[in-house]
Design an enzyme around this catalytic site. Structure first.
Site, PDB file in Angstrom:
ATOM      1  CE  LYS A  42      35.056  41.431  40.119  1.00 42.38           C
ATOM      2  NZ  LYS A  42      35.186  42.645  39.589  1.00 42.38           N
ATOM      3  N   GLY A  44      29.345  39.399  36.421  1.00 43.04           N
ATOM      4  CA  GLY A  44      29.104  40.028  34.797  1.00 43.04           C
ATOM      5  C   GLY A  44      28.164  41.295  34.744  1.00 43.04           C
ATOM      6  CB  THR A  46      30.839  45.409  34.048  1.00 43.42           C
ATOM      7  OG1 THR A  46      31.469  45.554  35.344  1.00 43.42           O
ATOM      8  CG2 THR A  46      31.408  46.881  33.490  1.00 43.42           C
ATOM      9  NE  ARG A 100      25.714  49.568  37.856  1.00 40.47           N
ATOM     10  CZ  ARG A 100      26.995  50.021  38.123  1.00 40.47           C
ATOM     11  NH1 ARG A 100      28.056  49.067  38.262  1.00 40.47           N
ATOM     12  NH2 ARG A 100      27.443  51.142  38.182  1.00 40.47           N
ATOM     13  CG  HIS A 102      26.694  44.034  43.868  1.00 42.20           C
ATOM     14  ND1 HIS A 102      26.705  43.465  42.665  1.00 42.20           N
ATOM     15  CD2 HIS A 102      27.646  44.915  43.782  1.00 42.20           C
ATOM     16  CE1 HIS A 102      27.528  43.865  41.844  1.00 42.20           C
ATOM     17  NE2 HIS A 102      28.228  44.836  42.439  1.00 42.20           N
ATOM     18  NE  ARG A 124      32.208  34.588  36.170  1.00 37.24           N
ATOM     19  CZ  ARG A 124      33.452  35.041  35.930  1.00 37.24           C
ATOM     20  NH1 ARG A 124      33.442  36.355  36.491  1.00 37.24           N
ATOM     21  NH2 ARG A 124      34.311  34.659  35.134  1.00 37.24           N
ATOM     22  CB  SER A 132      35.791  36.551  39.358  1.00 37.71           C
ATOM     23  OG  SER A 132      35.866  38.118  38.767  1.00 37.71           O
ATOM     24  CD  GLU A 224      37.976  39.017  23.450  1.00 43.76           C
ATOM     25  OE1 GLU A 224      36.791  39.230  23.102  1.00 43.76           O
ATOM     26  OE2 GLU A 224      38.349  37.939  23.939  1.00 43.76           O
ATOM     27  NE  ARG A 251      40.191  37.469  37.171  1.00 44.48           N
ATOM     28  CZ  ARG A 251      40.352  35.973  36.977  1.00 44.48           C
ATOM     29  NH1 ARG A 251      41.601  35.442  36.893  1.00 44.48           N
ATOM     30  NH2 ARG A 251      39.464  35.144  36.863  1.00 44.48           N
TER      31      ARG A 251
HETATM   32  P1  A3P Z   1      36.902  37.668  35.606  1.00 45.51           P
HETATM   33  O1  A3P Z   1      37.531  38.255  36.806  1.00 45.51           O
HETATM   34  O2  A3P Z   1      36.787  36.232  35.812  1.00 45.51           O
HETATM   35  O3  A3P Z   1      37.970  38.098  34.432  1.00 45.51           O
HETATM   36  P2  A3P Z   1      31.468  42.509  37.568  1.00 45.51           P
HETATM   37  O4  A3P Z   1      31.207  43.324  36.409  1.00 45.51           O
HETATM   38  O5  A3P Z   1      30.370  41.836  38.090  1.00 45.51           O
HETATM   39  O6  A3P Z   1      32.308  42.962  38.414  1.00 45.51           O
HETATM   40  O7  A3P Z   1      32.305  41.073  36.983  1.00 45.51           O
HETATM   41  C1  A3P Z   1      33.482  41.241  36.363  1.00 45.51           C
HETATM   42  C2  A3P Z   1      33.716  39.718  35.860  1.00 45.51           C
HETATM   43  O8  A3P Z   1      33.005  39.810  34.615  1.00 45.51           O
HETATM   44  C3  A3P Z   1      35.391  39.798  35.645  1.00 45.51           C
HETATM   45  O9  A3P Z   1      35.467  38.060  35.387  1.00 45.51           O
HETATM   46  C4  A3P Z   1      35.428  40.290  34.078  1.00 45.51           C
HETATM   47  O10 A3P Z   1      36.424  40.026  33.327  1.00 45.51           O
HETATM   48  C5  A3P Z   1      33.981  39.853  33.529  1.00 45.51           C
HETATM   49  N1  A3P Z   1      33.461  40.377  32.331  1.00 45.51           N
HETATM   50  C6  A3P Z   1      33.442  41.669  32.179  1.00 45.51           C
HETATM   51  N2  A3P Z   1      33.032  41.995  30.892  1.00 45.51           N
HETATM   52  C7  A3P Z   1      32.756  40.823  30.182  1.00 45.51           C
HETATM   53  C8  A3P Z   1      32.687  40.407  28.841  1.00 45.51           C
HETATM   54  N3  A3P Z   1      32.050  41.390  28.084  1.00 45.51           N
HETATM   55  N4  A3P Z   1      32.558  39.143  28.674  1.00 45.51           N
HETATM   56  C9  A3P Z   1      32.814  38.399  29.444  1.00 45.51           C
HETATM   57  N5  A3P Z   1      33.079  38.649  30.922  1.00 45.51           N
HETATM   58  C10 A3P Z   1      33.212  39.938  31.256  1.00 45.51           C
END
Ligand code: A3P
Length: 289
Positions: A42, A44, A46, A100, A102, A124, A132, A224, A251
């Site tokens: 969680k 970032g 992705t 990748r 973790h 983060r 998150s 977005e 989210r």
């Molecule tokens: P939130 O739950 O706070 O919205 P991971 O990919 O490591 O699982 O992390 C997921 C988190 O990264 C989620 O946070 C998700 O919304 C956020 N996230 C994914 N793509 C993003 C982007 N392009 N810009 C900002 N946040 C992003």
């Protein structure tokens, strides 16, 4: 009423199928030109994955769009029989590979270190990451039930969540950043100045793309865009694994959402624990933009 339990490897709780596949993971053979994206969950993952993907494809959206994001760069420790494991998928990939993980550094397959691979770490801030992860735990049906926010708060602080303690993970990777080829990035910096951070990644990958291409990558990897894109928003994953009607994968994507979750007392307690656990590191996190 989820039955899932985590099992520990050297004190780190991991998902059952990963632990069952541990010998395959530990004997994984890295290659010198592997690039490994490393994150605590969680943080970032992705997002940076899509950035790396776009850079790799020289900003060619068409090329980036052909496969669903979770299949592009396999997670080394991922296992869920009868599907091929992360290691199986990596073994079948042509070089240069982008992978990748973790895993905390002490659990990484040793072959990565001996091959002096490149590592891209994204950190983060602990509070947003914790929030998150809570919502992810609620919707991800293959993780244990997180219980209430208050219950989960204790679990997270004690490092009893999947992939272990945030504190140890971030500290562990930070401490070795100068000994290996590690680019250490922060989610909050990526939010504040995505262009600058994307340029750092580009340099690290040995790429030199035109400014228009970089601008396009900034746009295409915005929250977005990624939320609306079925290839990056995990909407193709079955409900039995991720039930996004509970909480979407994409989210909020902001800095500072922890303020909507932590009570004043929890915040004070967290700050105290944070200071103890992070004592002696030079790490500095931004908690709001
Ligand atoms: P939130 O739950 O706070 O919205 P991971 O990919 O490591 O699982 O992390 C997921 C988190 O990264 C989620 O946070 C998700 O919304 C956020 N996230 C994914 N793509 C993003 C982007 N392009 N810009 C900002 N946040 C992003």
């Amino acid at each position: 009423s989820r039955q899932t339990k985590l099992k520990e490897v050297a004190g780190i709780p991991l998902m059952d199928p990963t632990v069952n596949n541990w010998s395959q993971i530990q004997t994984f053979k890295a290659k010198p030109d592997d690039l490994l994206i490393c994150t605590y969950p969680k943080s970032g993952t992705t997002w940076i994955q899509e950035i790396v993907n776009m850079i790799e494809q020289n900003g060619d959206v068409e090329k980036c769009q052909r496969t669903i994001i979770q299949h592009r760069h396999p997670v080394i420790e991922w296992a869920r029989p009868p599907q091929p494991s992360g290691v199986d998928k990596a073994n079948a990939m042509p070089a240069p590979r982008i992978l990748r993980t973790h895993l905390p550094p002490q659990l990484l397959p040793p072959s990565f270190w001996t091959n002096n691979c490149k590592y891209l770490y994204v950190a983060r801030n602990a509070k947003d990451c914790m929030v998150s992860y809570y919502h992810f735990y609620r919707m991800c049906q293959v993780l244990p039930n997180p219980g209430t926010w208050n219950e989960y708060f204790e679990t997270f602080i004690n490092g009893k969540v999947s992939w272990g303690s945030w504190f140890d993970h971030v500290k562990g990777w930070w401490e070795i950043r100068d000994r290996y080829q590690i680019l250490f990035l922060f989610y909050e910096d990526m939010k504040r100045d995505p262009k600058r951070e994307i340029q750092k990644v580009m340099q690290f990958m040995g790429k030199n793309l035109d400014e228009e291409v970089v601008d396009k990558i900034v746009l295409e990897t915005s929250f977005e865009k990624m939320k609306d894109n079925p290839l990056t928003n995990f909407s193709t994953i079955p409900k039995t694994i991720m039930d996004q009607s509970i909480s979407p994968f994409m989210r909020k994507g902001i800095v500072g959402d922890w303020k909507n979750h932590f009570t004043v007392a929890q915040n004070e307690r967290f700050d105290e624990i944070y200071e103890q656990k992070m004592d002696g590191t030079s790490l500095n996190f931004c908690m709001e933009l």
